[in-house]
Design a protein around this motif. Structure first.
Motif, short mmCIF file in Angstrom:
data_model
loop_
_atom_site.label_atom_id
_atom_site.label_comp_id
_atom_site.label_asym_id
_atom_site.label_seq_id
_atom_site.Cartn_x
_atom_site.Cartn_y
_atom_site.Cartn_z
N LYS A 122 0.82 -1.20 0.00
CA LYS A 122 0.00 0.00 0.00
C LYS A 122 0.86 1.26 0.00
O LYS A 122 2.06 1.22 0.30
CB LYS A 122 -0.94 0.00 1.20
N SER A 123 0.24 2.36 -0.32
CA SER A 123 0.89 3.67 -0.24
C SER A 123 1.10 4.05 1.21
O SER A 123 0.19 3.91 2.04
CB SER A 123 0.01 4.71 -0.95
N VAL B 37 1.49 -10.79 -9.05
CA VAL B 37 1.44 -11.67 -7.90
C VAL B 37 1.23 -13.08 -8.44
O VAL B 37 0.20 -13.36 -9.06
CB VAL B 37 0.31 -11.28 -6.93
N SER B 38 2.20 -13.96 -8.21
CA SER B 38 2.16 -15.29 -8.81
C SER B 38 2.33 -16.37 -7.74
O SER B 38 3.30 -16.35 -6.97
CB SER B 38 3.29 -15.42 -9.85
N GLY B 39 1.37 -17.28 -7.69
CA GLY B 39 1.46 -18.40 -6.76
C GLY B 39 1.53 -17.99 -5.30
O GLY B 39 2.07 -18.73 -4.48
N THR B 40 0.97 -16.84 -4.96
CA THR B 40 1.05 -16.32 -3.58
C THR B 40 -0.34 -15.88 -3.12
O THR B 40 -0.86 -14.88 -3.61
CB THR B 40 2.02 -15.13 -3.50
N PRO B 41 -0.96 -16.61 -2.21
CA PRO B 41 -2.30 -16.24 -1.74
C PRO B 41 -2.26 -15.16 -0.66
O PRO B 41 -1.20 -14.76 -0.19
CB PRO B 41 -2.83 -17.56 -1.16
N TYR B 42 -3.44 -14.68 -0.28
CA TYR B 42 -3.64 -13.73 0.82
C TYR B 42 -2.84 -12.44 0.62
O TYR B 42 -2.16 -11.96 1.53
CB TYR B 42 -3.28 -14.38 2.16
N VAL C 46 -3.52 -5.44 -2.44
CA VAL C 46 -2.89 -4.27 -3.06
C VAL C 46 -3.84 -3.10 -2.87
O VAL C 46 -4.99 -3.15 -3.29
CB VAL C 46 -2.62 -4.51 -4.55
N GLU C 47 -3.35 -2.04 -2.21
CA GLU C 47 -4.25 -0.99 -1.75
C GLU C 47 -3.64 0.40 -1.98
O GLU C 47 -2.47 0.63 -1.72
CB GLU C 47 -4.53 -1.21 -0.27
N ASN C 48 -4.46 1.32 -2.48
CA ASN C 48 -4.09 2.74 -2.60
C ASN C 48 -2.79 2.94 -3.39
O ASN C 48 -1.84 3.59 -2.94
CB ASN C 48 -3.95 3.38 -1.20
N ILE C 49 -2.76 2.39 -4.60
CA ILE C 49 -1.65 2.55 -5.53
C ILE C 49 -2.20 2.94 -6.89
O ILE C 49 -3.28 2.48 -7.28
CB ILE C 49 -0.82 1.26 -5.63
N THR C 50 -1.47 3.77 -7.63
CA THR C 50 -1.86 4.15 -8.99
C THR C 50 -1.00 3.40 -10.00
O THR C 50 0.22 3.33 -9.86
CB THR C 50 -1.71 5.66 -9.21
N ARG D 86 -7.94 -2.82 -3.63
CA ARG D 86 -8.83 -1.85 -2.99
C ARG D 86 -8.25 -0.43 -3.11
O ARG D 86 -7.07 -0.20 -2.84
CB ARG D 86 -9.02 -2.22 -1.52
N GLY D 87 -9.09 0.52 -3.51
CA GLY D 87 -8.70 1.92 -3.49
C GLY D 87 -7.62 2.30 -4.48
O GLY D 87 -6.95 3.33 -4.30
N CYS D 88 -7.41 1.52 -5.52
CA CYS D 88 -6.37 1.80 -6.51
C CYS D 88 -6.93 2.55 -7.71
O CYS D 88 -8.13 2.55 -7.97
CB CYS D 88 -5.71 0.50 -6.98
#
Length: 334
Positions: A86-87, A115-120, A123-127, A153-155
């Motif tokens: 996140k930012s 994001v590859s092969g990685t759960p949970y 990514v938030e508040n990025i442009t 969320r919020g990107c």
């Protein structure tokens, strides 16, 4: 950690082997300056590849990031040990990934942030911003190969609204969720949440490829809600394969200055029917420019007529001047 190995017998031998285990990442880390925990995203990716041992939050310093970020097969990630990007300021406009440092087209990774092969992962508040007109790269943000419980969320996703060649497929897509391969076990990217984002331009804003059949392992639980989509070239929301429990709710989709590709129709929402517990509700669609406009397109899904779908409380306004007679509010293809 020291491990002593002993052999007992006529020719007894004794030896000692020592192995050191480093603790994985946990807590908050900053990226993007000389005084940050990681100077750049490459150093961050290298550290993540060694694993995490607790919940991790990555805070990006304000600035523009030209290098790509590949988060691949991170050990230790779980429902408890989550991974968030996140930012640092909390404002999407302060952190921009622009893809200028990407490898040449056709060389992986093909997204600014993968994001590859990685759960949970959240990514938030990025442009994500692209000034490239041609399709140099496939996507701005991509999750793939079993990256379950992926949240965006919020990107802000900012792409050109016109292709350079006048045809579909020449401008990158904003956000793509893709399995490893057709019906690969546990590689289907279930439990995706996309909420409160802004998508501008691009061929397609959001595409979830799901799984191509229901007999092996269907993708499930995909939610797209409360996002704003504006002036996509081809589609705002697209799903061409099977997803169980797929919800498209409360989104605003506007096409008022877009470029209409002559060999394809524009559809605001294009999804497969036959997705179990599918719901398309409370969306607001306003189309004033494309010449072949469509609001909601429900595709046939192998004649699965008995599976329920709910389409209700959607506002669809089409007032495109010069639109062809093929414009539709809701089109059901069976």
């Amino acid at each position: 950690v020291s491990v002593a190995l002993k052999a007992i017998g006529e020719n007894a031998a004794e030896g000692t082997a020592e192995t050191t285990f480093a603790e994985g990442m946990k807590g908050e880390y900053t990226v993007g300056s000389e005084d940050a925990n990681f100077k750049d995203v490459y150093a961050l990716a290298e550290s993540l590849s060694k694993g995490i041992s607790g919940a991790v939050t990555i805070l990006f310093k304000s600035g523009t990031y030209e290098d790509f970020l590949l988060v691949k097969d991170v050990p230790g990630v779980s429902a408890v040990n989550t991974l968030t990007f996140k930012s640092e300021s909390g404002k999407a406009s302060d952190v921009i990934f622009n893809g200028e440092g990407m490898p040449k087209p056709g060389v992986e990774p093909t997204a600014y942030f993968t994001v590859s092969g990685t759960p949970y992962v959240t990514v938030e508040n990025i442009t994500f911003r692209s000034t490239k007109i041609v399709k140099d790269y496939d996507h701005q943000l991509r999750a793939e190969k079993g990256s379950h419980y992926f949240t965006v969320r919020g990107c802000t996703f900012d792409l050109p609204t016109k292709p350079s060649t006048g045809s579909y497929g020449t401008t990158p897509r904003a956000l793509v969720i893709s399995p490893e391969k057709e019906n690969a076990l546990d590689k289907d990217n279930s439990h995706t949440l996309v909420e409160n984002n802004t998508f501008i331009g691009g061929d397609i804003a959001f595409e979830h490829k799901g799984s191509s059949g229901v007999s092996k392992q269907p993708t499930e639980d995909v939610v797209v809600r409360n996002n704003t989509f504006k002036n996509q070239i081809f589609k705002a929301i697209y799903n061409s394969t099977f997803i169980r429990d797929y919800r498209v709710e409360g989104n605003t989709i506007i096409a008022d200055d877009g470029y209409q590709v002559t060999r394809n129709d524009y559809e605001a929402i294009d999804v497969r029917t036959g997705n179990l517990n599918e719901r398309i509700t409370g969306n607001r669609i306003i189309i004033t420019k494309p010449t072949k406009p469509g609001g909601i397109y429900l595709r046939d899904n192998s004649k699965r007529y008995n599976d329920p779908i709910l389409v209700d409380n959607n506002l669809i306004i089409i007032s495109a001047s010069g639109a062809s007679s093929s414009m539709t509010g809701i089109y059901v293809n069976v």
